[in-house]
Design a protein around this motif. Structure first.
Motif, PDB file in Angstrom:
ATOM      1  N   VAL A 186       7.722   9.818  41.464  1.00 15.49           N
ATOM      2  CA  VAL A 186       7.787  11.030  40.645  1.00 15.49           C
ATOM      3  C   VAL A 186       8.580  12.081  41.402  1.00 15.49           C
ATOM      4  N   GLU A 187       9.131  13.022  40.687  1.00 16.88           N
ATOM      5  CA  GLU A 187       9.952  14.048  41.335  1.00 16.88           C
ATOM      6  C   GLU A 187       9.120  14.795  42.373  1.00 16.88           C
ATOM      7  N   PRO A 188       9.468  14.682  43.667  1.00 15.44           N
ATOM      8  CA  PRO A 188       8.633  15.290  44.699  1.00 15.44           C
ATOM      9  C   PRO A 188       8.894  16.774  44.910  1.00 15.44           C
ATOM     10  N   LEU A 189      10.093  17.233  44.569  1.00 17.39           N
ATOM     11  CA  LEU A 189      10.465  18.619  44.819  1.00 17.39           C
ATOM     12  C   LEU A 189      10.871  19.308  43.526  1.00 17.39           C
ATOM     13  N   TYR A 190      10.625  20.588  43.481  1.00 17.42           N
ATOM     14  CA  TYR A 190      10.975  21.397  42.320  1.00 17.42           C
ATOM     15  C   TYR A 190      11.005  22.850  42.782  1.00 17.42           C
ATOM     16  N   ASP A 191      11.479  23.732  41.941  1.00 14.40           N
ATOM     17  CA  ASP A 191      11.525  25.146  42.303  1.00 14.40           C
ATOM     18  C   ASP A 191      10.135  25.638  42.713  1.00 14.40           C
ATOM     19  N   GLU A 192      10.074  26.340  43.842  1.00 15.40           N
ATOM     20  CA  GLU A 192       8.842  26.928  44.364  1.00 15.40           C
ATOM     21  C   GLU A 192       7.804  25.881  44.765  1.00 15.40           C
ATOM     22  N   ALA A 193       8.254  24.674  45.080  1.00 10.86           N
ATOM     23  CA  ALA A 193       7.320  23.644  45.549  1.00 10.86           C
ATOM     24  C   ALA A 193       6.735  24.022  46.902  1.00 10.86           C
ATOM     25  N   VAL A 194       7.542  24.695  47.715  1.00  8.86           N
ATOM     26  CA  VAL A 194       7.104  25.141  49.042  1.00  8.86           C
ATOM     27  C   VAL A 194       7.446  26.612  49.183  1.00  8.86           C
ATOM     28  N   GLU A 195       6.487  27.399  49.613  1.00  5.32           N
ATOM     29  CA  GLU A 195       6.714  28.833  49.814  1.00  5.32           C
ATOM     30  C   GLU A 195       7.189  29.058  51.240  1.00  5.32           C
ATOM     31  N   TYR A 196       8.461  29.333  51.393  1.00  3.12           N
ATOM     32  CA  TYR A 196       9.039  29.501  52.714  1.00  3.12           C
ATOM     33  C   TYR A 196       8.495  30.741  53.413  1.00  3.12           C
ATOM     34  N   VAL A 197       8.188  30.579  54.677  1.00  2.00           N
ATOM     35  CA  VAL A 197       7.641  31.698  55.437  1.00  2.00           C
ATOM     36  C   VAL A 197       8.715  32.702  55.799  1.00  2.00           C
ATOM     37  N   ASP A 198      10.002  32.300  55.739  1.00  2.00           N
ATOM     38  CA  ASP A 198      11.074  33.226  56.121  1.00  2.00           C
ATOM     39  C   ASP A 198      11.693  33.931  54.915  1.00  2.00           C
ATOM     40  N   GLY A 199      11.148  33.709  53.730  1.00  3.35           N
ATOM     41  CA  GLY A 199      11.625  34.408  52.549  1.00  3.35           C
ATOM     42  C   GLY A 199      12.840  33.806  51.877  1.00  3.35           C
ATOM     43  N   THR A 200      13.292  32.638  52.327  1.00  4.38           N
ATOM     44  CA  THR A 200      14.441  31.969  51.701  1.00  4.38           C
ATOM     45  C   THR A 200      14.103  31.610  50.253  1.00  4.38           C
ATOM     46  N   MET A 202      13.205  29.824  46.992  1.00  4.75           N
ATOM     47  CA  MET A 202      12.477  28.553  46.913  1.00  4.75           C
ATOM     48  C   MET A 202      12.978  27.718  45.739  1.00  4.75           C
ATOM     49  N   THR A 203      14.234  27.298  45.802  1.00  6.44           N
ATOM     50  CA  THR A 203      14.809  26.487  44.736  1.00  6.44           C
ATOM     51  C   THR A 203      14.725  25.012  45.094  1.00  6.44           C
ATOM     52  N   LEU A 204      14.842  24.167  44.075  1.00  8.70           N
ATOM     53  CA  LEU A 204      14.858  22.728  44.300  1.00  8.70           C
ATOM     54  C   LEU A 204      15.978  22.353  45.262  1.00  8.70           C
ATOM     55  N   GLU A 205      17.170  22.890  45.017  1.00  7.43           N
ATOM     56  CA  GLU A 205      18.319  22.548  45.857  1.00  7.43           C
ATOM     57  C   GLU A 205      18.091  22.961  47.304  1.00  7.43           C
ATOM     58  N   GLN A 206      17.469  24.116  47.506  1.00  8.65           N
ATOM     59  CA  GLN A 206      17.213  24.586  48.875  1.00  8.65           C
ATOM     60  C   GLN A 206      16.195  23.690  49.566  1.00  8.65           C
ATOM     61  N   HIS A 207      15.117  23.336  48.855  1.00  9.64           N
ATOM     62  CA  HIS A 207      14.114  22.431  49.427  1.00  9.64           C
ATOM     63  C   HIS A 207      14.756  21.110  49.830  1.00  9.64           C
ATOM     64  N   ALA A 208      15.561  20.554  48.922  1.00  7.87           N
ATOM     65  CA  ALA A 208      16.176  19.251  49.176  1.00  7.87           C
ATOM     66  C   ALA A 208      17.142  19.326  50.346  1.00  7.87           C
ATOM     67  N   ARG A 209      17.900  20.382  50.404  1.00  2.30           N
ATOM     68  CA  ARG A 209      18.879  20.528  51.483  1.00  2.30           C
ATOM     69  C   ARG A 209      18.183  20.678  52.836  1.00  2.30           C
ATOM     70  N   ASP A 210      17.129  21.467  52.860  1.00  2.00           N
ATOM     71  CA  ASP A 210      16.426  21.720  54.120  1.00  2.00           C
ATOM     72  C   ASP A 210      15.739  20.469  54.645  1.00  2.00           C
ATOM     73  N   VAL A 211      15.035  19.750  53.788  1.00  2.18           N
ATOM     74  CA  VAL A 211      14.324  18.564  54.265  1.00  2.18           C
ATOM     75  C   VAL A 211      15.316  17.460  54.634  1.00  2.18           C
ATOM     76  N   THR A 212      16.452  17.405  53.958  1.00  4.90           N
ATOM     77  CA  THR A 212      17.478  16.424  54.316  1.00  4.90           C
ATOM     78  C   THR A 212      18.051  16.730  55.683  1.00  4.90           C
ATOM     79  N   ALA A 213      18.320  17.989  55.954  1.00  5.82           N
ATOM     80  CA  ALA A 213      18.823  18.377  57.278  1.00  5.82           C
ATOM     81  C   ALA A 213      17.796  18.050  58.358  1.00  5.82           C
ATOM     82  N   PHE A 214      16.523  18.289  58.055  1.00  5.65           N
ATOM     83  CA  PHE A 214      15.466  17.976  59.023  1.00  5.65           C
ATOM     84  C   PHE A 214      15.428  16.480  59.319  1.00  5.65           C
ATOM     85  N   LEU A 215      15.550  15.653  58.289  1.00  6.95           N
ATOM     86  CA  LEU A 215      15.533  14.206  58.488  1.00  6.95           C
ATOM     87  C   LEU A 215      16.797  13.730  59.197  1.00  6.95           C
TER      88      LEU A 215
END
Length: 256
Positions: A186-200, A202-215
């Motif tokens: 099922v779709e794991p990420l979506y807008d506002e799925a994670v509330e960023y502590v730095d205020g970035t 919270m879009t789907l694209e941002q979540h996906a980009r960040d976790v991809t960079a981390f991996l």
């Protein structure tokens, strides 16, 4: 209900990162090229991006997957302080022992401990996932053709409805970039799925980009050091070549 949701994510993750599920025929879309800061000869990781990606992994992905090659002390390398890394480690328990009575026991994780699996053992993991073992994500970027571009595309390639004329199998979801375009996860990420502590944002694209960079970092945490070493070697070779050329000119000038 929460346990059922997590189980569904685990089962779906197997289709994303593990063995492929049964698929109906479908034309997979080409994976778009992305611009990653860590790519290229002089590329480096963005520490803010890595920390956000870790937050996405911790709050979403770690319910299903481990990072067996990443120790809590490694979090210092992506910008966390030692105290912050210790606090993150203390949120988890790891098995240790035996104690004086020969018994194994659980204790809070330390910096030297590696990321724990969400399951007690492989048999428990298989039993919870229809006999399949959820893969570790440490090297997933290197294990998939297309690397970071593919993982990002997959995270952002879901659609609520399949194209007209395409029938999804039971329990499958439409994704433009998964082979066959049918994926059990099922779709794991979506807008506002994670509330960023730095205020970035919270879009789907941002979540996906960040976790991809981390991996991408977990797959090659020594990338920056390797590039710096390579650059030093190139400078050394260039200087050595120049010195040898000057010596060559002077020696042959005297002989002539």
């Amino acid at each position: 209900m929460r346990r059922a949701l997590l189980t569904g994510l685990v089962v779906g993750a197997l289709a994303l990162f593990g063995a492929p599920a049964a698929q109906a025929a479908g034309e997979t879309a080409d994976v778009p090229d992305q611009d990653w800061q860590h790519e290229g000869v002089f590329g480096t990781f963005d520490r803010g991006e890595l920390q956000r990606g870790f937050q996405v992994f911790q709050e979403v992905c770690s319910a299903c997957h481990s990072l067996q090659y990443i120790a809590f002390r490694n979090l210092v390398e992506i910008g966390f302080t030692e105290e912050e890394a210790k606090a993150i480690a203390a949120e988890y328990e790891v098995e240790d022992g035996p104690d004086d009575e020969g018994e194994m026991f659980d204790r809070p994780a330390r910096l030297s401990d590696y990321w724990p699996s969400p399951f007690a053992n492989d048999n428990e993991a298989r039993a919870a996932n229809g006999g399949a073992l959820p893969p570790d994500l440490s090297l997933i970027i290197k294990a998939r053709e297309g690397g970071a571009d593919y993982i990002y595309a997959l995270m952002t390639g879901y659609e609520e409805e399949a194209p007209e004329g395409m029938e999804l199998a039971d329990g499958m979801n439409f994704n433009h970039f998964f082979p066959g375009q049918q994926i059990a996860m099922v779709e794991p990420l979506y807008d506002e799925a994670v509330e960023y502590v730095d205020g970035t944002p919270m879009t789907l694209e941002q979540h996906a980009r960040d976790v991809t960079a981390f991996l991408a970092w977990t797959a090659e945490p020594e990338l920056e050091e390797r590039k710096q070493t390579g650059l030093k070697v190139l400078i050394f070779v260039f200087v050595l070549t120049a010195v040898l050329f000057v010596i060559y000119r002077r020696v042959w000038a005297r002989l002539h």
